[in-house]
Design a protein around this motif. Sequence first.
Motif, PDB file in Angstrom:
ATOM      1  N   ARG A  13       0.832  -1.190   0.000  1.00  0.00           N
ATOM      2  CA  ARG A  13       0.000   0.000   0.000  1.00  0.00           C
ATOM      3  C   ARG A  13       0.869   1.244   0.000  1.00  0.00           C
ATOM      4  O   ARG A  13       1.951   1.268   0.543  1.00  0.00           O
ATOM      5  CB  ARG A  13      -0.908   0.014   1.227  1.00  0.00           C
ATOM      6  CG  ARG A  13      -1.931  -1.082   1.151  1.00  0.00           C
ATOM      7  CD  ARG A  13      -2.905  -1.003   2.284  1.00  0.00           C
ATOM      8  NE  ARG A  13      -3.767  -2.156   2.180  1.00  0.00           N
ATOM      9  CZ  ARG A  13      -4.384  -2.695   3.189  1.00  0.00           C
ATOM     10  NH1 ARG A  13      -4.271  -2.195   4.383  1.00  0.00           N
ATOM     11  NH2 ARG A  13      -5.141  -3.748   3.017  1.00  0.00           N
ATOM     12  N   GLY A  14       0.354   2.287  -0.635  1.00  0.00           N
ATOM     13  CA  GLY A  14       1.070   3.553  -0.656  1.00  0.00           C
ATOM     14  C   GLY A  14       0.966   4.255   0.682  1.00  0.00           C
ATOM     15  O   GLY A  14       0.305   3.801   1.600  1.00  0.00           O
ATOM     16  N   ASP A  15       1.628   5.383   0.768  1.00  0.00           N
ATOM     17  CA  ASP A  15       1.658   6.121   2.024  1.00  0.00           C
ATOM     18  C   ASP A  15       0.606   7.215   2.103  1.00  0.00           C
ATOM     19  O   ASP A  15       0.293   7.681   3.170  1.00  0.00           O
ATOM     20  CB  ASP A  15       3.035   6.774   2.208  1.00  0.00           C
ATOM     21  CG  ASP A  15       4.140   5.745   2.290  1.00  0.00           C
ATOM     22  OD1 ASP A  15       3.872   4.649   2.797  1.00  0.00           O
ATOM     23  OD2 ASP A  15       5.258   6.044   1.834  1.00  0.00           O
ATOM     24  N   GLY A  16       0.113   7.664   0.965  1.00  0.00           N
ATOM     25  CA  GLY A  16      -0.758   8.833   0.956  1.00  0.00           C
ATOM     26  C   GLY A  16      -2.222   8.497   1.073  1.00  0.00           C
ATOM     27  O   GLY A  16      -2.649   7.386   0.797  1.00  0.00           O
ATOM     28  N   ALA A  18      -4.534   9.486  -0.843  1.00  0.00           N
ATOM     29  CA  ALA A  18      -5.155   9.329  -2.156  1.00  0.00           C
ATOM     30  C   ALA A  18      -4.836   7.979  -2.792  1.00  0.00           C
ATOM     31  O   ALA A  18      -5.345   7.659  -3.850  1.00  0.00           O
ATOM     32  CB  ALA A  18      -4.707  10.459  -3.089  1.00  0.00           C
ATOM     33  N   ASP A  19      -3.962   7.191  -2.162  1.00  0.00           N
ATOM     34  CA  ASP A  19      -3.637   5.880  -2.721  1.00  0.00           C
ATOM     35  C   ASP A  19      -4.875   4.995  -2.639  1.00  0.00           C
ATOM     36  O   ASP A  19      -5.623   5.040  -1.678  1.00  0.00           O
ATOM     37  CB  ASP A  19      -2.502   5.215  -1.936  1.00  0.00           C
ATOM     38  CG  ASP A  19      -1.199   5.955  -2.102  1.00  0.00           C
ATOM     39  OD1 ASP A  19      -1.105   6.771  -3.034  1.00  0.00           O
ATOM     40  OD2 ASP A  19      -0.295   5.725  -1.306  1.00  0.00           O
ATOM     41  N   ARG A  20      -5.065   4.189  -3.677  1.00  0.00           N
ATOM     42  CA  ARG A  20      -6.222   3.317  -3.719  1.00  0.00           C
ATOM     43  C   ARG A  20      -5.761   1.890  -3.971  1.00  0.00           C
ATOM     44  O   ARG A  20      -4.952   1.651  -4.860  1.00  0.00           O
ATOM     45  CB  ARG A  20      -7.167   3.758  -4.812  1.00  0.00           C
ATOM     46  CG  ARG A  20      -7.750   5.141  -4.536  1.00  0.00           C
ATOM     47  CD  ARG A  20      -8.460   5.620  -5.744  1.00  0.00           C
ATOM     48  NE  ARG A  20      -7.464   5.801  -6.784  1.00  0.00           N
ATOM     49  CZ  ARG A  20      -7.423   6.814  -7.609  1.00  0.00           C
ATOM     50  NH1 ARG A  20      -8.325   7.719  -7.563  1.00  0.00           N
ATOM     51  NH2 ARG A  20      -6.488   6.915  -8.528  1.00  0.00           N
ATOM     52  N   VAL A  21      -6.297   0.981  -3.192  1.00  0.00           N
ATOM     53  CA  VAL A  21      -5.950  -0.423  -3.335  1.00  0.00           C
ATOM     54  C   VAL A  21      -7.240  -1.216  -3.501  1.00  0.00           C
ATOM     55  O   VAL A  21      -8.198  -1.022  -2.767  1.00  0.00           O
ATOM     56  CB  VAL A  21      -5.182  -0.934  -2.090  1.00  0.00           C
ATOM     57  CG1 VAL A  21      -4.913  -2.410  -2.192  1.00  0.00           C
ATOM     58  CG2 VAL A  21      -3.883  -0.175  -1.915  1.00  0.00           C
TER      59      VAL A  21
END
Length: 193
Positions: A13-16, A18-21
């Motif tokens: 997973r990203g840190d921000g 707005a990241d979408r998984v």
Amino acid sequence: MCFSAQPPCAVLRGDGPADRVSFVGWRSDAADGSALVRSDPLPSPAERYGHRYRSPYPYPYPAPCPHADGPLGCDVHLWVDADSPERTGLVEHADVLVSRVPLPLASAQRRVRGLLLGHPGCRAVAVPDTASTCVVGVRERTGAVSFVSFARLARGGCDAPLPAHVVGSVVHAWAVNGGSPRALRSLVPMPRS
């Protein structure tokens, strides 16, 4: 896009915010499994040219997946909303083009064909139709175009169908790994644990 990730997979997973998984269950003619689709936002111009991000490349390349290679490799690609005016400059560079506007089935098929024909560097196009399904067109290695319509797009633990960018990403990854897009039978959203 990773065929080897299993939920939960915080490492990918990203840190921000707005990241979408999205976790997706897939079934083909010969096998089934799960996949992780991570949509990392592109950095802003200030981040690209400011102190936070320094690289000779215009955008950062994501970190590789932290697992051993499997039969289906991971795929990093650029997907772009073909209808987004602020992403117009990226459309020509997209590996996957999507439209978020649902269209009647025949219109969705025409839109897919038009986007593929108009963007020869694009490998896959996904357009939702008005029946909460998704029509996908894929450019084969030979240049021929195959159409896949998830006419009975299966649903998982939630009522919402998979977004077009997730469907397009899975089909793109499947195709670049040598799979026939027509062999994919279903894609379902999987709840995150």
